[in-house]
Design a protein around this motif. Structure first.
Motif, PDB file in Angstrom:
ATOM      1  N   ILE A 105      -0.539  -4.492  -3.855  1.00  0.00           N
ATOM      2  CA  ILE A 105       0.507  -4.669  -3.850  1.00  0.00           C
ATOM      3  C   ILE A 105      -0.378  -4.866  -2.426  1.00  0.00           C
ATOM      4  CG2 ILE A 105       1.977  -2.560  -2.022  1.00  0.00           C
ATOM      5  CD1 ILE A 105       2.458  -0.605  -4.744  1.00  0.00           C
ATOM      6  N   VAL A 106       0.788  -5.569  -1.416  1.00  0.00           N
ATOM      7  CA  VAL A 106       0.123  -5.995  -0.255  1.00  0.00           C
ATOM      8  C   VAL A 106       1.385  -5.568   0.989  1.00  0.00           C
ATOM      9  CG1 VAL A 106      -0.941  -8.155  -0.200  1.00  0.00           C
ATOM     10  CG2 VAL A 106       1.612  -8.063  -0.575  1.00  0.00           C
ATOM     11  N   LEU A 107       1.209  -4.919   1.914  1.00  0.00           N
ATOM     12  CA  LEU A 107       1.642  -3.891   3.460  1.00  0.00           C
ATOM     13  C   LEU A 107       0.858  -4.944   4.604  1.00  0.00           C
ATOM     14  CD1 LEU A 107       0.630  -0.508   2.566  1.00  0.00           C
ATOM     15  CD2 LEU A 107       2.468  -1.464   2.002  1.00  0.00           C
ATOM     16  N   GLN A 108       2.652  -5.165   5.398  1.00  0.00           N
ATOM     17  CA  GLN A 108       2.029  -5.444   6.144  1.00  0.00           C
ATOM     18  C   GLN A 108       1.532  -4.586   7.317  1.00  0.00           C
ATOM     19  OE1 GLN A 108       4.047  -8.030   7.166  1.00  0.00           O
ATOM     20  NE2 GLN A 108       5.490  -8.212   6.284  1.00  0.00           N
ATOM     21  N   ARG A 109       0.647  -5.461   7.708  1.00  0.00           N
ATOM     22  CA  ARG A 109      -0.446  -4.873   8.926  1.00  0.00           C
ATOM     23  C   ARG A 109      -0.217  -3.521   9.853  1.00  0.00           C
ATOM     24  NH1 ARG A 109      -5.171  -5.288   8.546  1.00  0.00           N
ATOM     25  NH2 ARG A 109      -6.453  -6.985   7.120  1.00  0.00           N
ATOM     26  N   ARG A 110       1.654  -3.662  10.074  1.00  0.00           N
ATOM     27  CA  ARG A 110       1.400  -2.524  10.565  1.00  0.00           C
ATOM     28  C   ARG A 110       2.199  -1.693   9.780  1.00  0.00           C
ATOM     29  NH1 ARG A 110       6.147  -5.402   9.807  1.00  0.00           N
ATOM     30  NH2 ARG A 110       7.954  -4.724   7.975  1.00  0.00           N
ATOM     31  N   HIS A 111       1.900  -1.533   8.816  1.00  0.00           N
ATOM     32  CA  HIS A 111       1.366   0.002   7.945  1.00  0.00           C
ATOM     33  C   HIS A 111       0.077  -0.016   7.049  1.00  0.00           C
ATOM     34  CE1 HIS A 111       6.284  -0.139   8.034  1.00  0.00           C
ATOM     35  NE2 HIS A 111       6.028  -1.288   7.419  1.00  0.00           N
ATOM     36  N   ALA A 112      -0.413  -0.534   7.530  1.00  0.00           N
ATOM     37  CA  ALA A 112      -2.153  -0.239   6.915  1.00  0.00           C
ATOM     38  C   ALA A 112      -2.558   0.974   6.596  1.00  0.00           C
ATOM     39  CB  ALA A 112      -3.102  -0.477   8.049  1.00  0.00           C
TER      40      ALA A 112
END
Length: 215
Positions: A188-195
């Motif tokens: 799963i990858v998330l936008q960096r704003r959701h790190a």
């Protein structure tokens, strides 16, 4: 307390759903739903998984129009490390396979063996593009898996590189030799704003396990 959204997400009370891209197929639906519930119960995070073609979800991720994507390789996450962050626990476990006509007696036990043959791979598979780049070899790229077997049977290439979960979409492969070359994990990858949510995703995946198509 949780409630279901109309699009199938699990809503933590007072929360807002994160929109995560997912393939139209290729996913164990029961485990995916369990993961949704786990995220809501343990972390109060609502997830809505949106079924969308793989290349379109890539575009939407890079444009910031999705909060995350369910299945991306480590290579993909590294390519776009400025935009995304990967959850460490694999969401799906598969393998790289080599496909060749049985009559050709092609033998592949490692990626390096591919250099001895005329190689075929479908476009849009970033890990395959990286393999070709690292091997420093020329290869034939086709726009879709629909022409995969036709190209091999016509003798235009000796061996094809593919991801194991795509194999059922090729149709009859009884005249082909299928050789598993190495494991391939998806994350799963998330936008960096959701790190800041990575640890929550990771903990839930540790409990539910990956979204396997096959053991």
């Amino acid at each position: 307390m949780t409630a279901f959204t109309s699009s199938g997400g699990v809503m933590a009370e007072g929360g807002q759903c994160l929109e995560i891209g997912r393939p139209v197929a290729l996913v164990d639906e029961a485990r995916l739903q369990r993961f949704q519930r786990q995220m809501a119960a343990d972390h109060g995070i609502c997830l809505t998984f949106i079924a969308i073609p793989f290349r379109r979800s890539e575009q939407m991720m890079l444009q910031g129009k999705l909060d995350g994507d369910l299945l991306r390789t480590a290579i993909w996450a590294e390519m776009y490390a400025r935009e995304v962050v990967a959850v460490p626990t694999p969401a799906f476990r598969s393998a790289v396979i080599a496909i060749s006509p049985k009559a050709s007696a092609v033998k592949i036990t490692a990626l390096l063996d591919l250099k001895a043959y005329r190689l075929l791979y479908p476009s849009g598979f970033r890990w395959a593009e990286q393999v070709v780049l690292e091997l420093d070899m020329s290869a034939m790229q086709i726009p879709s898996v629909g022409r995969y077997l036709t190209t091999l049977r016509a003798g235009e290439a000796d061996v094809g590189l593919l991801e194991k979960s795509v194999l059922p979409f090729l149709g009859d492969v009884s005249d082909m030799t299928i050789q598993e070359v190495e494991k391939l994990d998806y994350f799963i990858v998330l936008q960096r704003r959701h790190a800041g949510l990575v640890n929550a995703f990771d903990a839930a995946l540790e409990k539910t396990g990956p979204f396997l198509l096959q053991e």
